[in-house]
Scaffold this motif. Structure first.
Motif, short mmCIF file in Angstrom:
data_model
loop_
_atom_site.label_atom_id
_atom_site.label_comp_id
_atom_site.label_asym_id
_atom_site.label_seq_id
_atom_site.Cartn_x
_atom_site.Cartn_y
_atom_site.Cartn_z
N ASP A 139 0.83 -1.19 0.00
CA ASP A 139 0.00 0.00 0.00
C ASP A 139 0.88 1.25 0.00
O ASP A 139 1.99 1.25 0.52
N MET A 164 0.75 4.64 1.86
CA MET A 164 0.00 5.08 3.02
C MET A 164 0.78 6.14 3.80
O MET A 164 1.95 5.93 4.15
N THR A 201 -4.77 1.58 -1.85
CA THR A 201 -4.85 0.17 -1.50
C THR A 201 -5.78 -0.51 -2.49
O THR A 201 -6.18 0.10 -3.49
N GLU A 244 -13.41 -5.91 4.88
CA GLU A 244 -12.10 -5.45 5.37
C GLU A 244 -11.90 -3.95 5.11
O GLU A 244 -11.32 -3.25 5.94
N LEU A 245 -12.40 -3.47 3.97
CA LEU A 245 -12.26 -2.04 3.68
C LEU A 245 -13.07 -1.21 4.67
O LEU A 245 -12.60 -0.17 5.15
N ARG A 251 -11.13 -1.04 7.82
CA ARG A 251 -9.99 -0.14 7.71
C ARG A 251 -10.43 1.32 7.74
O ARG A 251 -9.76 2.17 8.34
N SER A 297 -10.97 2.22 11.24
CA SER A 297 -9.72 2.33 11.99
C SER A 297 -8.88 3.54 11.57
O SER A 297 -8.38 4.28 12.42
N LEU A 298 -8.74 3.74 10.27
CA LEU A 298 -7.85 4.78 9.75
C LEU A 298 -8.50 6.16 9.74
O LEU A 298 -7.81 7.17 9.80
#
Length: 216
Positions: A32, A34, A106, A130-131, A134, A137-138
């Motif tokens: 990724d 990031m 990503t 999962e996205l 994320r 979280s992000l």
């Protein structure tokens, strides 16, 4: 977080044999892009491809295949200071600029294929979950998924349309994170041009809070 590793091919363009060798490769072949908060970099816009193409996997760089309109449209939108050529790998200078502006990249699915339609429905559904996790979280300001068909499958939304999404309709999506679906920039997509893609990127970038920094 260090700058991404160099291309596995040491800066040369992949051959047909190289591409074939990466078919079915897992996520370890593509890192990724990031921003790193430990270095004062804040993730504002997360750009999400469907999955790595074989060229992208071979050179460890997003949207790397020649003819892909991603980098020309990003440059025309004012999100990069120069036209990025990722066909031999992503240059350190270009990654530094993306990260400094708060742009991350990503994929929904890590497995590399020649075409996105080789992915299974289950792979995409797992990628969607999962996205969403994320994004929770992000907490970027905005997320842009490049590809409406994959988005519909990933989130179980067969009637979803291009553009800005209603987060309440997207399973598991955090309400504070703006979500867009943009056209797939591959040269195989006849429904988008560099100009139309750039116009969309400008809208997305404003939602991500980039308008005052690097949008002309």
């Amino acid at each position: 977080m260090s700058i991404r590793r160099v291309s596995p091919l040491d800066g040369r363009r992949p051959t047909r044999d190289d591409l074939a060798a990466f078919a079915g490769s897992d996520g370890s072949v593509l890192e990724d892009v990031m921003p790193d908060p430990e270095h004062g970099e804040r993730l504002r816009l997360l750009i999400v491809g469907i999955n790595p193409g074989l060229w992208t996997a071979a050179v460890n760089a997003p949207f790397a295949r020649p003819g892909n309109r991603f980098w020309p449209s990003l440059h025309r939108a004012g999100l990069t200071s120069r036209l990025v050529d990722a066909s031999r790998g992503l240059a350190e200078q270009d990654e530094r600029e993306l990260r400094a502006h708060g742009i991350g990249m990503t994929n929904l699915v890590a497995r590399a294929t020649a075409r996105a339609d080789e992915l299974s429905r289950e792979e995409l559904r797992v990628g969607g979950r999962e996205l969403a996790a994320r994004a929770e979280s992000l907490r970027p300001h905005a997320v842009a998924v490049a590809g409406i068909t994959a988005f519909r499958t990933a989130f179980g939304l067969p009637r979803a349309q291009m553009g800005r999404q209603d987060p309440e309709l997207v399973p598991g999506w955090p309400a504070e994170v703006t979500l867009w679906v943009v056209h797939q920039p591959s040269g195989l997509n006849a429904h988008a041009t560099v100009d139309s893609l750039a116009e969309t990127w400008r809208d997305v970038a404003r939602d991500a809070g980039l308008a005052q920094e690097n949008i002309s």
